[in-house]
Write a protein that holds these residues in place. Sequence first.
Motif, PDB file in Angstrom:
ATOM      1  N   ASP A 195       0.831  -1.206   0.000  1.00  0.00           N
ATOM      2  CA  ASP A 195       0.000   0.000   0.000  1.00  0.00           C
ATOM      3  C   ASP A 195       0.868   1.259   0.000  1.00  0.00           C
ATOM      4  O   ASP A 195       0.611   2.197  -0.746  1.00  0.00           O
ATOM      5  N   ARG A 196       1.899   1.278   0.813  1.00  0.00           N
ATOM      6  CA  ARG A 196       2.767   2.460   0.890  1.00  0.00           C
ATOM      7  C   ARG A 196       3.542   2.696  -0.402  1.00  0.00           C
ATOM      8  O   ARG A 196       3.900   3.823  -0.718  1.00  0.00           O
ATOM      9  N   LEU A 197       3.813   1.616  -1.134  1.00  0.00           N
ATOM     10  CA  LEU A 197       4.527   1.759  -2.410  1.00  0.00           C
ATOM     11  C   LEU A 197       3.569   1.932  -3.588  1.00  0.00           C
ATOM     12  O   LEU A 197       4.009   2.217  -4.700  1.00  0.00           O
ATOM     13  N   GLY A 198       2.277   1.713  -3.355  1.00  0.00           N
ATOM     14  CA  GLY A 198       1.291   1.865  -4.424  1.00  0.00           C
ATOM     15  C   GLY A 198       1.285   0.723  -5.413  1.00  0.00           C
ATOM     16  O   GLY A 198       1.012   0.918  -6.604  1.00  0.00           O
ATOM     17  N   VAL A 199       1.594  -0.482  -4.913  1.00  0.00           N
ATOM     18  CA  VAL A 199       1.617  -1.674  -5.763  1.00  0.00           C
ATOM     19  C   VAL A 199       0.802  -2.777  -5.091  1.00  0.00           C
ATOM     20  O   VAL A 199       0.379  -2.637  -3.952  1.00  0.00           O
ATOM     21  N   GLU A 218      11.979   2.964   6.902  1.00  0.00           N
ATOM     22  CA  GLU A 218      13.230   3.425   6.288  1.00  0.00           C
ATOM     23  C   GLU A 218      13.523   2.652   5.000  1.00  0.00           C
ATOM     24  O   GLU A 218      13.917   3.247   3.991  1.00  0.00           O
ATOM     25  N   GLN A 219      13.337   1.347   5.014  1.00  0.00           N
ATOM     26  CA  GLN A 219      13.573   0.534   3.815  1.00  0.00           C
ATOM     27  C   GLN A 219      12.587   0.882   2.703  1.00  0.00           C
ATOM     28  O   GLN A 219      12.951   0.896   1.528  1.00  0.00           O
ATOM     29  N   ILE A 220      11.350   1.176   3.078  1.00  0.00           N
ATOM     30  CA  ILE A 220      10.350   1.575   2.091  1.00  0.00           C
ATOM     31  C   ILE A 220      10.769   2.893   1.445  1.00  0.00           C
ATOM     32  O   ILE A 220      10.691   3.055   0.213  1.00  0.00           O
ATOM     33  N   GLU A 221      11.226   3.834   2.262  1.00  0.00           N
ATOM     34  CA  GLU A 221      11.684   5.127   1.737  1.00  0.00           C
ATOM     35  C   GLU A 221      12.894   4.954   0.826  1.00  0.00           C
ATOM     36  O   GLU A 221      13.004   5.629  -0.206  1.00  0.00           O
ATOM     37  N   GLU A 222      13.806   4.051   1.177  1.00  0.00           N
ATOM     38  CA  GLU A 222      14.963   3.763   0.321  1.00  0.00           C
ATOM     39  C   GLU A 222      14.506   3.230  -1.027  1.00  0.00           C
ATOM     40  O   GLU A 222      15.034   3.627  -2.074  1.00  0.00           O
ATOM     41  N   LEU A 223      13.542   2.313  -1.012  1.00  0.00           N
ATOM     42  CA  LEU A 223      13.015   1.778  -2.274  1.00  0.00           C
ATOM     43  C   LEU A 223      12.408   2.884  -3.122  1.00  0.00           C
ATOM     44  O   LEU A 223      12.611   2.931  -4.333  1.00  0.00           O
ATOM     45  N   GLU A 278      13.561  -0.462 -11.340  1.00  0.00           N
ATOM     46  CA  GLU A 278      12.834  -0.615 -12.611  1.00  0.00           C
ATOM     47  C   GLU A 278      11.425  -1.190 -12.433  1.00  0.00           C
ATOM     48  O   GLU A 278      10.493  -0.774 -13.096  1.00  0.00           O
ATOM     49  N   TRP A 279      11.280  -2.125 -11.521  1.00  0.00           N
ATOM     50  CA  TRP A 279       9.987  -2.793 -11.360  1.00  0.00           C
ATOM     51  C   TRP A 279       8.940  -1.912 -10.689  1.00  0.00           C
ATOM     52  O   TRP A 279       7.745  -2.104 -10.899  1.00  0.00           O
ATOM     53  N   LEU A 280       9.359  -0.934  -9.893  1.00  0.00           N
ATOM     54  CA  LEU A 280       8.415  -0.150  -9.107  1.00  0.00           C
ATOM     55  C   LEU A 280       7.458   0.692  -9.964  1.00  0.00           C
ATOM     56  O   LEU A 280       6.239   0.583  -9.798  1.00  0.00           O
ATOM     57  N   PRO A 281       7.935   1.501 -10.895  1.00  0.00           N
ATOM     58  CA  PRO A 281       6.990   2.252 -11.737  1.00  0.00           C
ATOM     59  C   PRO A 281       6.091   1.328 -12.572  1.00  0.00           C
ATOM     60  O   PRO A 281       4.908   1.610 -12.780  1.00  0.00           O
TER      61      PRO A 281
END
Length: 134
Positions: A67-71, A88-93, A99-102
């Motif tokens: 949810d926080r990453l929108g995926v 913190e790890q989520i913010e780093e990502l 490449e996979w995130l967008p």
Amino acid sequence: MTSHQNTQTMKPATAAKKLGVYLEATPAEFQEGVVSRAELVALQTDPPQWLLDLRRDGPHPRPVVADRLGVSIAGLARGGVTEALTTEQIEELRSENPEWLPRERATQAEVRKEAARLEEKKADEAAQSRDTRS
């Protein structure tokens, strides 16, 4: 005849899921006990410090990370994220923007758009059905 009201309880995993926290990061007494509905409501309405800290800093369960990453959770897995992550790890990502995130965000946006379209179609069909019966 008297009626006995049984207290409904749940396993710690269920309570953690309802609270949106990672079970393994909760205190031992939470993990080892059972949680009544009244206790769950109390935790939701007046969370103790450990719960506030977990919600703020993590580690967070995969549904919260997704949810926080929108995926989606499946999108996390496709991106290689299979474990709980801290804030913190989520913010780093987010800042690394692998490449996979967008790509997974776009996929999730399409899924939501399609779900909204289907919901609107269902509402239109229900309205038409009511109109033809009138």
